[in-house]
Enzyme design. Structure first.
Site, PDB file in Angstrom:
ATOM      1  N   ILE A   6      42.641  45.592  38.466  1.00 28.19           N
ATOM      2  CA  ILE A   6      41.507  46.276  39.095  1.00 28.19           C
ATOM      3  C   ILE A   6      40.318  46.284  38.139  1.00 28.19           C
ATOM      4  CG2 ILE A   6      40.732  48.374  40.231  1.00 28.19           C
ATOM      5  CD1 ILE A   6      43.073  46.823  41.607  1.00 28.19           C
ATOM      6  N   GLU A   7      39.241  45.630  38.575  1.00 32.52           N
ATOM      7  CA  GLU A   7      38.055  45.451  37.740  1.00 32.52           C
ATOM      8  C   GLU A   7      36.861  46.274  38.197  1.00 32.52           C
ATOM      9  OE1 GLU A   7      36.764  42.992  34.978  1.00 32.52           O
ATOM     10  OE2 GLU A   7      38.632  44.027  34.555  1.00 32.52           O
ATOM     11  N   HIS A   8      36.844  46.679  39.453  1.00 31.58           N
ATOM     12  CA  HIS A   8      35.658  47.333  40.005  1.00 31.58           C
ATOM     13  C   HIS A   8      36.060  48.523  40.867  1.00 31.58           C
ATOM     14  CE1 HIS A   8      33.227  43.992  38.611  1.00 31.58           C
ATOM     15  NE2 HIS A   8      34.038  43.156  39.236  1.00 31.58           N
TER      16      HIS A   8
END
Length: 301
Positions: free
Chosen positions: A157-159
């Site tokens: 999960i990056e954003h």
């Protein structure tokens, strides 16, 4: 005469027992694959990386992570594997599973995913379970084939918001209750190196994510502060109950690249002091195919 009664154990004791059983089950899940040595690799980010079967045939990987399910959370789902045809992957997944575990990673570098509510997390868990994993429900399309079951889910999960990924993790783990002696819903996470990870901290804190691929690439901070951050991770996870993988890039073009000589002589001796250190995770198969980075690393696992 009425049968003798026994006092009910205090709630605190029941919680301790439940925690022990949970950790024991998690440790079994981590160690039951039977695949020794090798590294984790992320596959699905470049059409020229070769097939999934070709990756597994190198003999270097014991976990292959298909990347990514990059849209979810609002009733829509999308699998982006860079032009590879999902319908042809079934045979390759089965081929790989003779020597490796196959995971599907959710999230990635786009911004078309989130879990705005608890229900959206439950819905995503059900989608993953019935579409890709060991759950089977009439009328649900399975893109890899009706009889193909991946081994686990990776959280990348990056954003967005960190909310409800803990709900997702617990929901996915709960599916294991229906199976004896195996855990068809294994879980991993791929957070950034800085502890705690802002987006995955709550999910990891559930205790049901058994493998953590700590990313020491893609961030110039990690290149210079890796030792400091590694000590934070190992302090929180000192034993093999939760396994820590050091995620590296195989491409010199990506920030945080570590040359093999430096890795072997300077970094590896530090990593090996930690009982929770498992091995390495490589970003990504395309770069690794070009550089053969993991061919040296696998000798140290």
């Amino acid at each position: 005469m009425a049968p003798p009664t026994h006092p009910r154990p205090p709630a605190s004791l029941l919680l301790v027992v439940a925690a022990i059983l949970s950790v024991a089950g998690l440790a079994t899940a981590i160690n039951s694959s039977g695949f020794k040595g090798g590294v984790t690799v992320f596959w699905g980010r470049n059409k020229d990386e070769g097939s999934l079967a070709e990756a597994c045939d190198t003999g270097r990987y014991t976990i292959v992570v298909i990347s990514f399910l990059d849209v979810f959370g609002h009733g829509e789902y999308h699998l982006d594997i860079s032009g590879h045809d999902p319908s042809t992957l079934g045979a390759d997944i089965k081929h790989c599973q003779s020597t490796a575990l196959v995971y599907l990673s959710i999230g990635g570098f786009g911004n078309n995913y989130s879990l705005p509510t608890n229900q959206s997390a439950v819905d995503l868990a059900d989608h993953l379970w019935y579409t890709y994993m060991a759950g089977h429900k009439e009328g649900v399309y399975r893109p890899f084939g009706d009889d193909v079951e991946i081994d686990g889910i990776d959280f990348f999960i990056e954003h967005g918001s960190p909310e409800n990924y803990d709900v997702l993790a617990n929901r996915l783990w709960s599916y294991n209750k229906g199976f004896r002696a195996r855990t068809p819903a294994q879980l991993s996470a791929t957070p950034r190196c800085r502890y705690p990870d802002r987006l995955l901290g709550k999910a990891i804190a559930t205790g049901v994510i058994g493998r953590i691929n700590v990313r020491f690439y893609g961030d110039s901070y990690c290149a210079t502060h890796w030792h400091q951050e590694w000590e934070k991770w190992t302090a929180v996870y000192p034993t093999q109950d939760i396994q820590l993988y050091v995620a590296l890039t195989a491409s010199q073009k990506v920030a945080g690249y570590i040359h093999l000589k430096s890795l072997h002589l300077g970094v590896l001796p530090v990593l090996q002091k930690a009982e929770s250190f498992a091995t390495f995770a490589i970003w990504d198969r395309y770069s690794d195919r070009l550089t053969n980075y993991s061919s040296s690393i696998v000798q140290w696992t």
